[in-house]
Write an enzyme that holds these catalytic residues in place. Sequence first.
Site, PDB file in Angstrom:
ATOM      1  N   GLY A  18      -9.784   9.635  -7.072  1.00  0.00           N
ATOM      2  CA  GLY A  18     -11.121   9.571  -6.504  1.00  0.00           C
ATOM      3  C   GLY A  18     -11.751   8.187  -6.501  1.00  0.00           C
ATOM      4  N   ILE A  97      -6.042  20.075   6.999  1.00  0.00           N
ATOM      5  CA  ILE A  97      -7.347  20.667   7.315  1.00  0.00           C
ATOM      6  C   ILE A  97      -7.121  21.823   8.303  1.00  0.00           C
ATOM      7  CG2 ILE A  97      -9.543  20.199   8.498  1.00  0.00           C
ATOM      8  CD1 ILE A  97      -9.356  19.036   5.659  1.00  0.00           C
ATOM      9  N   HIS A 113      -5.745   6.645   6.107  1.00  0.00           N
ATOM     10  CA  HIS A 113      -4.317   6.668   5.790  1.00  0.00           C
ATOM     11  C   HIS A 113      -3.928   5.276   5.291  1.00  0.00           C
ATOM     12  CE1 HIS A 113      -0.236   8.148   5.916  1.00  0.00           C
ATOM     13  NE2 HIS A 113       0.127   6.981   6.402  1.00  0.00           N
TER      14      HIS A 113
HETATM   15  C1  GRF Z   1      -5.794   6.241  -1.019  1.00  0.00           C
HETATM   16  O1  GRF Z   1      -4.887   5.186  -0.914  1.00  0.00           O
HETATM   17  C2  GRF Z   1      -5.922   6.958   0.294  1.00  0.00           C
HETATM   18  O2  GRF Z   1      -5.836   6.153   1.405  1.00  0.00           O
HETATM   19  C3  GRF Z   1      -4.724   7.842   0.236  1.00  0.00           C
HETATM   20  O3  GRF Z   1      -4.685   8.308  -1.085  1.00  0.00           O
HETATM   21  C4  GRF Z   1      -5.260   7.321  -1.943  1.00  0.00           C
HETATM   22  C5  GRF Z   1      -6.318   7.994  -2.751  1.00  0.00           C
HETATM   23  O4  GRF Z   1      -6.733   7.204  -3.835  1.00  0.00           O
HETATM   24  N1  GRF Z   1      -4.724   8.812   1.275  1.00  0.00           N
HETATM   25  P1  GRF Z   1      -8.085   7.567  -4.603  1.00  0.00           P
HETATM   26  O5  GRF Z   1      -7.972   9.025  -5.034  1.00  0.00           O
HETATM   27  O6  GRF Z   1      -9.218   7.372  -3.646  1.00  0.00           O
HETATM   28  O7  GRF Z   1      -8.149   6.645  -5.771  1.00  0.00           O
END
Ligand code: GRF
Length: 200
Positions: A18, A97, A113
């Site tokens: 998060g 989703i 992404h």
């Molecule tokens: C991020 O790199 C996001 O782009 C990917 O998963 C990761 C999540 O990291 N889809 P966090 O949970 O926000 O630290």
Amino acid sequence: MGTESELKKIAIFASGAGSNAANIINYFNDVETTRGARVAVVVCNRPQAGVYDVAKNAGVPSVFMPRTDINNEQLMLSVLDKYDVDIIVLAGFLLQIPDFMVRAYRDKIVNIHPALLPKFGGKGMYGSNVHRAVVEANEHVTGITIHHVSEHYDEGRIIFQASTEVTPDDTAETVEAKVHELEYRHYPDIIHRTFIAPGN
Ligand code: GRF
């Protein structure tokens, strides 16, 4: 800018640590610098995810919804309705989703992404798998893609991309750190410009 009821309400969907959720909450929920929206709820599908603490520390309610609940149309839409959600932000959310949500929130769901789509997208391409694949392919650049969410995984209309260099001594971990830095720098701002204040 705007009273509480005029603010657009954001739901963040996350499955992991998060850190993006924390960054987006910081950006929108700071009462001193209201940006026309606030994060009203965090939805998470994994019971042990770090994002619950992120939400708790920020005073944002969080809801645990496993896959069966996410895919339950009546239940899912009632949760979004309860928090008056206008915009859905996916931040490291690992489930697909469901179509009913795409229809109910057409052009109101955004994902990030951690690569330059269409490269390194699709099944299995999430989290560190993406960065490992980038390093193994000897790519010279990688980056982030912020895109609308359609019925097809990682295929919604691209809103924004930013890139960063990959050098020969980079590892999956160092690439991940560079990509995270891009995510923190751009994601809240792109959400703001796309949904809250277009034209700014
Ligand atoms: C991020 O790199 C996001 O782009 C990917 O998963 C990761 C999540 O990291 N889809 P966090 O949970 O926000 O630290």
